[in-house]
Design a protein around this motif. Sequence first.
Motif, PDB file in Angstrom:
ATOM      1  N   ARG A 102     -31.090  14.174  18.981  1.00  0.00           N
ATOM      2  CA  ARG A 102     -31.066  13.303  17.791  1.00  0.00           C
ATOM      3  C   ARG A 102     -29.774  13.515  17.001  1.00  0.00           C
ATOM      4  NH1 ARG A 102     -31.889  14.678  12.930  1.00  0.00           N
ATOM      5  NH2 ARG A 102     -32.918  16.638  13.495  1.00  0.00           N
ATOM      6  N   ARG A 103     -29.348  14.769  16.842  1.00  0.00           N
ATOM      7  CA  ARG A 103     -28.165  15.060  16.032  1.00  0.00           C
ATOM      8  C   ARG A 103     -26.888  14.562  16.700  1.00  0.00           C
ATOM      9  NH1 ARG A 103     -27.235  21.050  13.775  1.00  0.00           N
ATOM     10  NH2 ARG A 103     -28.945  20.322  12.461  1.00  0.00           N
ATOM     11  N   TYR A 104     -26.762  14.788  18.021  1.00  0.00           N
ATOM     12  CA  TYR A 104     -25.534  14.395  18.712  1.00  0.00           C
ATOM     13  C   TYR A 104     -25.512  12.910  19.075  1.00  0.00           C
ATOM     14  CZ  TYR A 104     -25.116  19.463  19.266  1.00  0.00           C
ATOM     15  OH  TYR A 104     -25.046  20.803  19.041  1.00  0.00           O
ATOM     16  N   PRO A 138     -32.092   9.554  22.269  1.00  0.00           N
ATOM     17  CA  PRO A 138     -32.223   9.104  20.879  1.00  0.00           C
ATOM     18  C   PRO A 138     -32.336   7.588  20.792  1.00  0.00           C
ATOM     19  CG  PRO A 138     -29.965   9.772  21.340  1.00  0.00           C
ATOM     20  CD  PRO A 138     -30.777  10.148  22.551  1.00  0.00           C
ATOM     21  N   LEU A 139     -33.108   7.101  19.835  1.00  0.00           N
ATOM     22  CA  LEU A 139     -33.254   5.670  19.618  1.00  0.00           C
ATOM     23  C   LEU A 139     -32.001   5.102  18.973  1.00  0.00           C
ATOM     24  CD1 LEU A 139     -36.942   5.632  18.310  1.00  0.00           C
ATOM     25  CD2 LEU A 139     -36.124   5.285  20.652  1.00  0.00           C
ATOM     26  N   SER A 140     -31.774   3.845  19.150  1.00  0.00           N
ATOM     27  CA  SER A 140     -30.545   3.204  18.670  1.00  0.00           C
ATOM     28  C   SER A 140     -30.416   3.258  17.152  1.00  0.00           C
ATOM     29  CB  SER A 140     -30.492   1.745  19.144  1.00  0.00           C
ATOM     30  OG  SER A 140     -31.644   1.037  18.693  1.00  0.00           O
ATOM     31  N   ASP A 141     -31.542   3.272  16.430  1.00  0.00           N
ATOM     32  CA  ASP A 141     -31.470   3.302  14.967  1.00  0.00           C
ATOM     33  C   ASP A 141     -31.326   4.715  14.421  1.00  0.00           C
ATOM     34  OD1 ASP A 141     -33.934   4.333  15.512  1.00  0.00           O
ATOM     35  OD2 ASP A 141     -35.080   2.795  14.472  1.00  0.00           O
ATOM     36  N   GLY A 142     -31.297   5.747  15.323  1.00  0.00           N
ATOM     37  CA  GLY A 142     -31.123   7.127  14.890  1.00  0.00           C
ATOM     38  C   GLY A 142     -32.322   7.730  14.182  1.00  0.00           C
ATOM     39  N   GLN A 143     -33.471   7.071  14.245  1.00  0.00           N
ATOM     40  CA  GLN A 143     -34.651   7.530  13.518  1.00  0.00           C
ATOM     41  C   GLN A 143     -35.636   8.310  14.381  1.00  0.00           C
ATOM     42  OE1 GLN A 143     -35.066   7.199  10.088  1.00  0.00           O
ATOM     43  NE2 GLN A 143     -32.910   6.716  10.450  1.00  0.00           N
ATOM     44  N   GLY A 144     -35.275   8.635  15.610  1.00  0.00           N
ATOM     45  CA  GLY A 144     -36.176   9.389  16.450  1.00  0.00           C
ATOM     46  C   GLY A 144     -35.699   9.401  17.888  1.00  0.00           C
ATOM     47  N   CYS A 145     -36.545   9.870  18.777  1.00  0.00           N
ATOM     48  CA  CYS A 145     -36.169   9.976  20.190  1.00  0.00           C
ATOM     49  C   CYS A 145     -37.337   9.559  21.074  1.00  0.00           C
ATOM     50  CB  CYS A 145     -35.778  11.422  20.540  1.00  0.00           C
ATOM     51  SG  CYS A 145     -34.341  12.059  19.652  1.00  0.00           S
ATOM     52  N   GLU A 146     -36.997   9.174  22.294  1.00  0.00           N
ATOM     53  CA  GLU A 146     -37.985   8.936  23.327  1.00  0.00           C
ATOM     54  C   GLU A 146     -37.928  10.102  24.304  1.00  0.00           C
ATOM     55  OE1 GLU A 146     -39.095   5.820  26.953  1.00  0.00           O
ATOM     56  OE2 GLU A 146     -37.501   5.342  25.515  1.00  0.00           O
ATOM     57  N   LEU A 147     -39.077  10.669  24.654  1.00  0.00           N
ATOM     58  CA  LEU A 147     -39.152  11.800  25.565  1.00  0.00           C
ATOM     59  C   LEU A 147     -39.808  11.357  26.863  1.00  0.00           C
ATOM     60  CD1 LEU A 147     -39.392  12.923  22.495  1.00  0.00           C
ATOM     61  CD2 LEU A 147     -40.182  15.029  23.568  1.00  0.00           C
ATOM     62  N   ARG A 148     -39.255  11.846  27.976  1.00  0.00           N
ATOM     63  CA  ARG A 148     -39.829  11.548  29.284  1.00  0.00           C
ATOM     64  C   ARG A 148     -39.933  12.852  30.070  1.00  0.00           C
ATOM     65  NH1 ARG A 148     -36.367   7.216  28.222  1.00  0.00           N
ATOM     66  NH2 ARG A 148     -34.600   8.326  29.154  1.00  0.00           N
ATOM     67  N   VAL A 149     -41.115  13.166  30.545  1.00  0.00           N
ATOM     68  CA  VAL A 149     -41.355  14.364  31.350  1.00  0.00           C
ATOM     69  C   VAL A 149     -41.297  13.962  32.823  1.00  0.00           C
ATOM     70  CG1 VAL A 149     -42.947  16.232  31.889  1.00  0.00           C
ATOM     71  CG2 VAL A 149     -42.807  15.354  29.547  1.00  0.00           C
ATOM     72  N   LEU A 150     -40.346  14.588  33.573  1.00  0.00           N
ATOM     73  CA  LEU A 150     -40.150  14.200  34.969  1.00  0.00           C
ATOM     74  C   LEU A 150     -40.743  15.198  35.953  1.00  0.00           C
ATOM     75  CD1 LEU A 150     -36.477  12.879  34.791  1.00  0.00           C
ATOM     76  CD2 LEU A 150     -38.623  11.674  34.376  1.00  0.00           C
ATOM     77  N   SER A 151     -40.980  16.431  35.514  1.00  0.00           N
ATOM     78  CA  SER A 151     -41.641  17.415  36.388  1.00  0.00           C
ATOM     79  C   SER A 151     -42.422  18.369  35.509  1.00  0.00           C
ATOM     80  CB  SER A 151     -40.611  18.173  37.240  1.00  0.00           C
ATOM     81  OG  SER A 151     -39.827  19.034  36.444  1.00  0.00           O
ATOM     82  N   TRP A 152     -43.412  19.014  36.120  1.00  0.00           N
ATOM     83  CA  TRP A 152     -44.306  19.879  35.341  1.00  0.00           C
ATOM     84  C   TRP A 152     -44.866  20.954  36.268  1.00  0.00           C
ATOM     85  CZ3 TRP A 152     -45.567  19.268  30.128  1.00  0.00           C
ATOM     86  CH2 TRP A 152     -46.598  20.079  29.641  1.00  0.00           C
TER      87      TRP A 152
END
Length: 459
Positions: free
Chosen positions: A54-56, A81-95
Amino acid sequence: MEDQANILARAASDADDRLLTAEEPLASLQLRCGGELPGTIAPPELRELVRKARRYGFKLARAVCAQDGTDTVTAWVEVEPLSDGQGCELRVLSWHSAPTPIEEPAAAESRRLLTNRHLAELSAQLDAGQRLLAVSCNSAELAEIAQAMEAGLGRLWTDFLPLEDVSHQQPLHWRLLDGARVLVLGSERTWRVALIPYMQPGFDPAGFELLLLSDEPAPQEAPPPAAATVTYNCRSLVGQDLAPVLKQPIARIIANAETIRTRLAGPLPDAYSDYAGEIASAGKLLLELLDDMADLEVVESEGFSTAPDRIDLSEVARQAAGILGVRAREKRIVLEPPQPSEHLHAVAEFRRVLQVLLNLIGNAIRYSPEDSHVWIRLEDAGDRARVIVADQGAGISAEQQAVMFEKYERLGRSGDGGTGLGLYISRRLATAMGGSLSVDSAPGQGARFILEVPADLDA
């Protein structure tokens, strides 16, 4: 185009790094780690990854680890990070989840002691009979009790920190006192003590380290009135004004860094653990420098004098060796103090002689190679009594000997944690007691530091 089949779970965070929504298994991990949904991201590594993305403002992906109490989870997570800088989308690819290995009891105990040392707001050195030898305090709340203990050296520590709901007369066996709750006059917090023995297998403890701890936060201290800042000409600037203010926050920094380094707050990559270790080491050096600067003010103050008494140098030497025994064993150094049957009576201040010997023996351990010996020997020189600390280190040249007792002199060493004041202060203390401190050494032949004080001719 993103391969949707590879995504195991999705989640979303806001501008405050709060997890707003999450699919399984990430949602369950958030709850098992003590978090809420929605709520602040609980797994430390995941929270740090989201914060950086989010910061970078650009996408980050890496493996994160978390412990949920019974299992260790390793997951590969992408954070965008979202385009409006107000949050992020997280995706888990392995567990991957596996039972957390059971920690060895010795390692757990070592970590507990390390944490206690850095959380303690007062510490003291005790002899084998649980009598006070030295006191150190970094809490304004405990300043009064620390002063009373300092004035009562030689008495049982329970005279100043009475046990809660215990009617047995001291001294109790130390194992019964480790973890006991004590009363601290004037404090509303609950307190407990930890007793750490200085001992070798098969022998009784040679002494103890006492730690005073509270599980409740320290009260916020009110700033001193403005009028109190105009009295520097009558006070000790470091010892009375700066040290009490700085010691507590520095000690908290060390404690937090050690908590991170030992991964008490959760799994952490080795690099971050190493950074935390460097922070803790720097904090310890600052505390050591504060103590040395406070001692420097004392020994250089006008009219400084010691309180001479009749002491047995053999007993003081054994106490110092007991205090530093653990440090010596960590380097596989054999520390050989005087035998209990040896005695050498002198006229000097017990606490100051102990301070000098702790510095000399500590230096010998620090600068000696592993698997070597450090000897502490006594010598009767008529009207003088000597304690000699000898090591098998690299030795000291004549040029180095000429300057090593000067202020801030470290003989070109760097990164060893020293302040360059210990030997200077030790010589000033020896001189104030009517004695001397000298060195006998040559390159490749180790070093012999000789503390000489007036002998007790009436003993």
